[in-house]
Design an enzyme around this catalytic site. Structure first.
Site, PDB file in Angstrom:
ATOM      1  N   SER A  13       0.995  -0.675   0.664  1.00  0.00           N
ATOM      2  CA  SER A  13      -0.201   0.492  -0.169  1.00  0.00           C
ATOM      3  C   SER A  13       1.113   1.265   0.325  1.00  0.00           C
ATOM      4  CB  SER A  13      -0.485  -0.251   1.299  1.00  0.00           C
ATOM      5  OG  SER A  13      -0.305  -0.073   2.245  1.00  0.00           O
ATOM      6  N   SER A 254       5.468   5.822   9.617  1.00  0.00           N
ATOM      7  CA  SER A 254       4.899   5.321   7.821  1.00  0.00           C
ATOM      8  C   SER A 254       5.298   5.879   6.976  1.00  0.00           C
ATOM      9  CB  SER A 254       3.591   5.340   8.840  1.00  0.00           C
ATOM     10  OG  SER A 254       3.338   6.866   8.622  1.00  0.00           O
ATOM     11  N   LYS A 255       4.352   5.987   6.163  1.00  0.00           N
ATOM     12  CA  LYS A 255       4.753   6.525   4.839  1.00  0.00           C
ATOM     13  C   LYS A 255       4.903   8.136   4.894  1.00  0.00           C
ATOM     14  CE  LYS A 255       1.081   3.589   3.022  1.00  0.00           C
ATOM     15  NZ  LYS A 255      -0.285   3.892   2.330  1.00  0.00           N
ATOM     16  N   ARG A 256       4.294   8.406   6.382  1.00  0.00           N
ATOM     17  CA  ARG A 256       4.477   9.902   6.141  1.00  0.00           C
ATOM     18  C   ARG A 256       6.290  10.614   6.411  1.00  0.00           C
ATOM     19  NH1 ARG A 256       0.874   9.209  10.536  1.00  0.00           N
ATOM     20  NH2 ARG A 256       2.897   8.759  11.881  1.00  0.00           N
TER      21      ARG A 256
END
Ligand code: GLU
Length: 318
Positions: A13, A254-256
């Protein structure tokens, strides 16, 4: 003794970051240290969030780090397919088995649909919502009435009022009463997509996984999974939930945290050995923060040096 079979099961994802590399490395070392086999499974259950390009990037990144696997979507193997999207018939079969036991019911609560995203593994900081069982006692008439209104139900499993306990290799003894914590949880969304909790159990069992090493944010999911192993009459693996890596902001990676994506690190010219060495140092496997090849960590590997608490990482340390 069964042959050790470990796995790494990323969801495609987003881009792989240092936190995913950490879990992958530890799961791989745990399997290889015991002379065991390693499986790569792509958990692309959720069509809205999964991207094939992320899956191929994950494979590239893992190989770049020096990890390998004996079975996986790119090389096949006896327990394939190794992407969840191609395994939906197996999850349907499991739901049929549970339905025959009278454990599955339709739920029409729209509030519940809003509050859960059952195809993704629940991660730390995400509040889990306990379902109060509203639709468990719907009569056939009420059910028909909902269906006539065009409402599509999701499917839940009836959980017992029982405490499930197990001993985690890192986190120690853990227990949870399912009715008190999750309530009857979702096994299939109203659009037919199966839930993570169900798929992960079916896959780990059918792939003969004996040892699950994954992030500590999934500790709280394990009692639900143990319940599913029991009602599906499958053999559960052992579990080791590794501490999470978090950014300097204290949030789970995370993607952050763009700067800690493997692509970003690679673009800065950081070598895979530098990343592996850094992670090994944080895991207590080596004394100093220095470059090392993943395969050179196999012999001296042990999970016992890992603590339970989240570990804060920063780009300046690499
Ligand atoms: N696919 C899950 C994730 O990427 C991992 C599930 C598991 O290891 O059980 O978070």
């Amino acid at each position: 003794m069964r042959q050790v079979r470990g796995r790494f099961a990323p969801s495609p994802s987003g881009e792989m970051h240092l936190g995913n590399a950490w879990t992958a490395l530890l799961a791989w070392l745990a399997a290889r240290h015991s002379g065991g086999e390693m499986i790569l499974r792509i958990e692309d259950l959720d069509p809205d969030r999964s991207r094939p390009e992320h899956a191929s990037q994950i494979i590239t990144d893992l190989r770049w780090l020096g990890l390998d696997w004996d079975e996986g979507p790119d090389i096949g193997g006896p327990y394939g397919p190794y992407t969840q999207d191609e395994r939906r018939h197996l999850y349907d079969k499991a739901i049929r088995k549970l339905t025959e036991q009278g454990l599955i019911y339709s739920c029409f609560c729209s509030r519940a649909q809003l509050h859960s995203s059952p195809t993704l593994a629940p991660h730390a900081g995400e509040t889990e919502w306990r379902y109060p069982g509203t639709c468990r006692l719907l009569t056939e008439q009420e059910r028909q009435a909902w269906l006539e209104q065009g409402r599509r139900p999701l499917r839940r499993i009836v959980v017992p009022n029982r405490t499930f306990s197990f001993v985690d290799h890192i986190q120690g003894a853990y227990q949870q009463n399912l009715q008190a914590v999750s309530g009857d949880f979702v096994v299939q969304r109203s659009d037919g997509v199966h839930a993570y909790q169900l798929a992960v159990v079916v896959d780990d069992a059918l792939m003969g996984v004996t040892q699950v090493v994954r992030g500590a944010d999934l500790l709280g999911s394990t009692p639900r999974q143990l319940f599913l192993y029991q009602v599906l009459e499958l053999t559960p693996p052992s579990f080791a939930h590794v501490p999470l890596l978090c950014g300097q902001d204290g949030q789970r990676l995370s993607k952050r945290h763009q700067a800690l994506s493997l692509t970003a690190l690679r673009q800065q010219g950081i070598s895979p050995e530098t990343i592996v060495g850094y992670l090994a140092w944080r895991a207590g496997l080596i004394k100093r923060n220095e470059a090392v090849a993943a395969r050179d960590l196999i012999a001296g590997f042990s999970l016992t040096l890992l603590g339970k608490d989240p570990i804060a990482v920063g780009t300046n340390e690499l």
